[in-house]
Design a protein around this motif. Structure first.
Motif, PDB file in Angstrom:
ATOM      1  N   GLY A  15     -24.461  -8.176  68.376  1.00 24.93           N
ATOM      2  CA  GLY A  15     -23.934  -9.184  67.914  1.00 24.93           C
ATOM      3  C   GLY A  15     -22.034  -8.441  68.930  1.00 24.93           C
ATOM      4  O   GLY A  15     -22.142  -6.953  68.654  1.00 24.93           O
ATOM      5  N   ILE A  16     -20.976  -9.299  68.275  1.00 27.82           N
ATOM      6  CA  ILE A  16     -20.258  -9.076  68.831  1.00 27.82           C
ATOM      7  C   ILE A  16     -19.477  -7.716  67.668  1.00 27.82           C
ATOM      8  O   ILE A  16     -20.226  -7.374  66.659  1.00 27.82           O
ATOM      9  CB  ILE A  16     -18.995  -9.778  68.604  1.00 27.82           C
ATOM     10  N   GLY A  19     -21.756  -2.599  68.686  1.00 29.85           N
ATOM     11  CA  GLY A  19     -21.793  -0.898  68.932  1.00 29.85           C
ATOM     12  C   GLY A  19     -22.127  -1.036  71.128  1.00 29.85           C
ATOM     13  O   GLY A  19     -23.304   0.097  71.170  1.00 29.85           O
ATOM     14  N   SER A  21     -21.546  -1.731  74.033  1.00 28.27           N
ATOM     15  CA  SER A  21     -20.201  -0.615  75.131  1.00 28.27           C
ATOM     16  C   SER A  21     -20.596   0.450  74.937  1.00 28.27           C
ATOM     17  O   SER A  21     -20.728   1.109  75.775  1.00 28.27           O
ATOM     18  CB  SER A  21     -18.864  -0.849  74.725  1.00 28.27           C
ATOM     19  N   ASP A  38     -20.444  -8.358  79.833  1.00 24.89           N
ATOM     20  CA  ASP A  38     -18.788  -9.254  79.938  1.00 24.89           C
ATOM     21  C   ASP A  38     -18.333  -8.555  80.692  1.00 24.89           C
ATOM     22  O   ASP A  38     -16.698  -8.927  81.476  1.00 24.89           O
ATOM     23  CB  ASP A  38     -18.674  -7.706  78.345  1.00 24.89           C
ATOM     24  N   ARG A 145     -14.850  -3.093  62.582  1.00 21.85           N
ATOM     25  CA  ARG A 145     -15.108  -2.849  63.601  1.00 21.85           C
ATOM     26  C   ARG A 145     -14.426  -3.762  65.149  1.00 21.85           C
ATOM     27  O   ARG A 145     -13.316  -3.214  66.249  1.00 21.85           O
ATOM     28  CB  ARG A 145     -15.839  -2.637  64.720  1.00 21.85           C
ATOM     29  N   ASN A 180     -27.350   1.758  64.630  1.00 19.69           N
ATOM     30  CA  ASN A 180     -25.583   1.793  64.429  1.00 19.69           C
ATOM     31  C   ASN A 180     -24.918   1.650  62.842  1.00 19.69           C
ATOM     32  O   ASN A 180     -23.820   0.899  62.990  1.00 19.69           O
ATOM     33  CB  ASN A 180     -25.149   1.125  65.978  1.00 19.69           C
ATOM     34  N   SER A 183     -22.442   7.222  62.367  1.00 24.31           N
ATOM     35  CA  SER A 183     -21.346   7.693  63.417  1.00 24.31           C
ATOM     36  C   SER A 183     -21.712   7.665  64.676  1.00 24.31           C
ATOM     37  O   SER A 183     -23.075   6.997  65.152  1.00 24.31           O
ATOM     38  CB  SER A 183     -20.994   9.658  63.184  1.00 24.31           C
ATOM     39  N   LEU A 184     -20.863   8.121  65.384  1.00 25.61           N
ATOM     40  CA  LEU A 184     -21.030   7.582  66.974  1.00 25.61           C
ATOM     41  C   LEU A 184     -22.367   8.819  67.377  1.00 25.61           C
ATOM     42  O   LEU A 184     -22.693   8.387  68.733  1.00 25.61           O
ATOM     43  CB  LEU A 184     -20.145   7.863  67.853  1.00 25.61           C
TER      44      LEU A 184
HETATM   45  N1  LIG Z   1     -21.293   4.243  64.399  1.00 25.70           N
HETATM   46  C1  LIG Z   1     -19.412   3.579  65.144  1.00 25.70           C
HETATM   47  N2  LIG Z   1     -18.901   4.487  64.388  1.00 25.70           N
HETATM   48  C2  LIG Z   1     -17.594   4.360  64.438  1.00 25.70           C
HETATM   49  N3  LIG Z   1     -16.976   3.185  65.630  1.00 25.70           N
HETATM   50  C3  LIG Z   1     -17.980   2.761  66.596  1.00 25.70           C
HETATM   51  C4  LIG Z   1     -19.001   2.969  66.544  1.00 25.70           C
HETATM   52  N4  LIG Z   1     -20.194   2.246  66.760  1.00 25.70           N
HETATM   53  C5  LIG Z   1     -18.849   1.477  67.931  1.00 25.70           C
HETATM   54  N5  LIG Z   1     -17.797   1.817  67.233  1.00 25.70           N
HETATM   55  C6  LIG Z   1     -16.822   1.631  67.539  1.00 25.70           C
HETATM   56  O1  LIG Z   1     -16.232  -0.792  67.326  1.00 25.70           O
HETATM   57  C7  LIG Z   1     -15.809  -0.696  68.194  1.00 25.70           C
HETATM   58  C8  LIG Z   1     -17.314  -2.459  68.819  1.00 25.70           C
HETATM   59  O2  LIG Z   1     -18.120  -1.288  69.451  1.00 25.70           O
HETATM   60  P1  LIG Z   1     -18.341  -2.197  71.009  1.00 25.70           P
HETATM   61  O3  LIG Z   1     -16.971  -2.589  72.076  1.00 25.70           O
HETATM   62  O4  LIG Z   1     -18.993  -0.068  71.618  1.00 25.70           O
HETATM   63  O5  LIG Z   1     -18.777  -2.945  70.593  1.00 25.70           O
HETATM   64  P2  LIG Z   1     -19.881  -4.057  71.601  1.00 25.70           P
HETATM   65  O6  LIG Z   1     -21.302  -4.670  70.522  1.00 25.70           O
HETATM   66  O7  LIG Z   1     -20.093  -3.728  72.822  1.00 25.70           O
HETATM   67  O8  LIG Z   1     -18.543  -5.524  70.792  1.00 25.70           O
HETATM   68  P3  LIG Z   1     -18.095  -6.798  71.413  1.00 25.70           P
HETATM   69  O9  LIG Z   1     -19.606  -7.528  71.698  1.00 25.70           O
HETATM   70  O10 LIG Z   1     -17.097  -6.976  71.313  1.00 25.70           O
HETATM   71  O11 LIG Z   1     -18.198  -6.515  73.176  1.00 25.70           O
HETATM   72  C9  LIG Z   1     -15.069  -0.401  69.264  1.00 25.70           C
HETATM   73  O12 LIG Z   1     -14.157   0.388  69.403  1.00 25.70           O
HETATM   74  C10 LIG Z   1     -16.213   1.141  69.211  1.00 25.70           C
HETATM   75  O13 LIG Z   1     -16.057   1.989  69.916  1.00 25.70           O
END
Ligand SMILES: Nc1ncnc2c1ncn2[C@@H]1O[C@H](COP(=O)(O)OP(=O)(O)OP(=O)(O)O)[C@@H](O)[C@H]1O
Ligand SMILES: CC(C)(COP(=O)(O)OP(=O)(O)OC[C@H]1O[C@@H](n2cnc3c(N)ncnc32)[C@H](O)[C@@H]1O)[C@@H](O)C(=O)NCCC(=O)NCCS
Length: 207
Positions: A15-16, A19, A21, A38, A145, A180, A183-184
């Motif tokens: 989902g949005i 994490g 990306s 995207d 996030r 997720n 932490s990263l």
């Molecule tokens: N485990 C984590 N700890 C801290 N920050 C995180 C973590 N995972 C992701 N983030 C941060 O949260 C935000 C959303 O993550 P990301 O862009 O990877 O999500 P996404 O699933 O690709 O979202 P979208 O569907 O909107 O494109 C980013 O700024 C990313 O750096």
């Protein structure tokens, strides 16, 4: 006669703000080719593309910035407050996004490649994959996030979450899951383990 190479494709969804990306960047760091829906969605609305003309004809100047590029925030407001408009936009963009993704996957040079898409399971994009990987976290993390990243309101992020497949259904369709909630660094460690699995699977799977 030349044969068309069919890559082993792992579909990464979530989902949005879950994490995708962030996880995809860790796979890319391992040398994996990444096709990102995207990014494809942005390419097909570049100035001069037929989809941008169709969008501006339907909504007028409000969806264009001064330099002629798409005003993404304005279009986001329109489609996530009206399901008919969301369906119209998707019918315009999804065929072109799919075509672009297929091209990128066939040009892949790594042992396997990743197709990253928020709508992998909601669209026919999952038919392009051999395995489904879901990145998952609690909804509250997604909201926090995505609000930070997009400077969007809690209500708008909740509306977008509600327009996507629900968490349980997505998880039920996963072959593998990236958790997720931490932490990263913890995310990266899970990616490294899966990278070894997928490299081996790709070598031993006849396509
Ligand atoms: N485990 C984590 N700890 C801290 N920050 C995180 C973590 N995972 C992701 N983030 C941060 O949260 C935000 C959303 O993550 P990301 O862009 O990877 O999500 P996404 O699933 O690709 O979202 P979208 O569907 O909107 O494109 C980013 O700024 C990313 O750096
Ligand atoms: C509405 C648009 C202009 C908003 O752009 P913006 O820069 O604010 O967001 P961005 O494109 O980075 O998307 C952020 C996230 O929103 C969610 N999202 C985007 N489009 C959709 C959709 N049609 N349905 C559900 N969620 C969506 C996804 O989680 C996505 O990762 C843009 O998202 C768009 O063109 N969407 C339609 C195309 C599409 O369906 N893209 C998804 C990949 S197939």
């Amino acid at each position: 006669m030349a044969t068309i190479r069919r890559p082993f494709v792992v579909g990464l969804t979530g989902g949005i703000g879950s994490g995708k990306s962030a996880a995809a960047a860790f796979f890319a760091h391992q040398g994996v080719t990444v096709a990102d829906a995207d990014l494809a969605a942005r390419a097909v609305v570049e100035p001069g593309q037929p989809s941008l003309t169709a969008i501006s004809e339907r909504y007028g100047k409000v969806v264009l910035q001064g330099d002629g590029t798409l005003n993404r925030r304005a279009l986001r407001e329109i489609i996530f407050s009206d399901p008919t408009e969301k369906a119209w936009l998707e019918s315009q963009l999804h065929p072109a996004i799919r075509t672009q993704l297929i091209q990128e996957l066939h040009a892949a040079s790594s042992d396997y490649c990743l197709l990253v898409s928020p709508l992998l399971l909601e669209t026919d994009q999952h038919t392009l994959t051999n395995r489904i990987l879901v990145v998952d976290c609690p909804e509250e993390d997604q909201i926090y996030r995505a609000m930070l990243r997009d400077t969007a309101s809690r209500e708008q992020i909740q509306t977008i979450i509600a327009s996507q497949i629900n968490r349980q259904e997505r998880l039920a369709r996963a072959d593998d899951i990236l958790h997720n909630h931490g932490s990263l660094e913890e995310l990266q460690a899970q990616v490294q383990t899966l990278h070894a699995t997928y490299t081996s699977l790709a070598k031993h799977t006849a396509l």
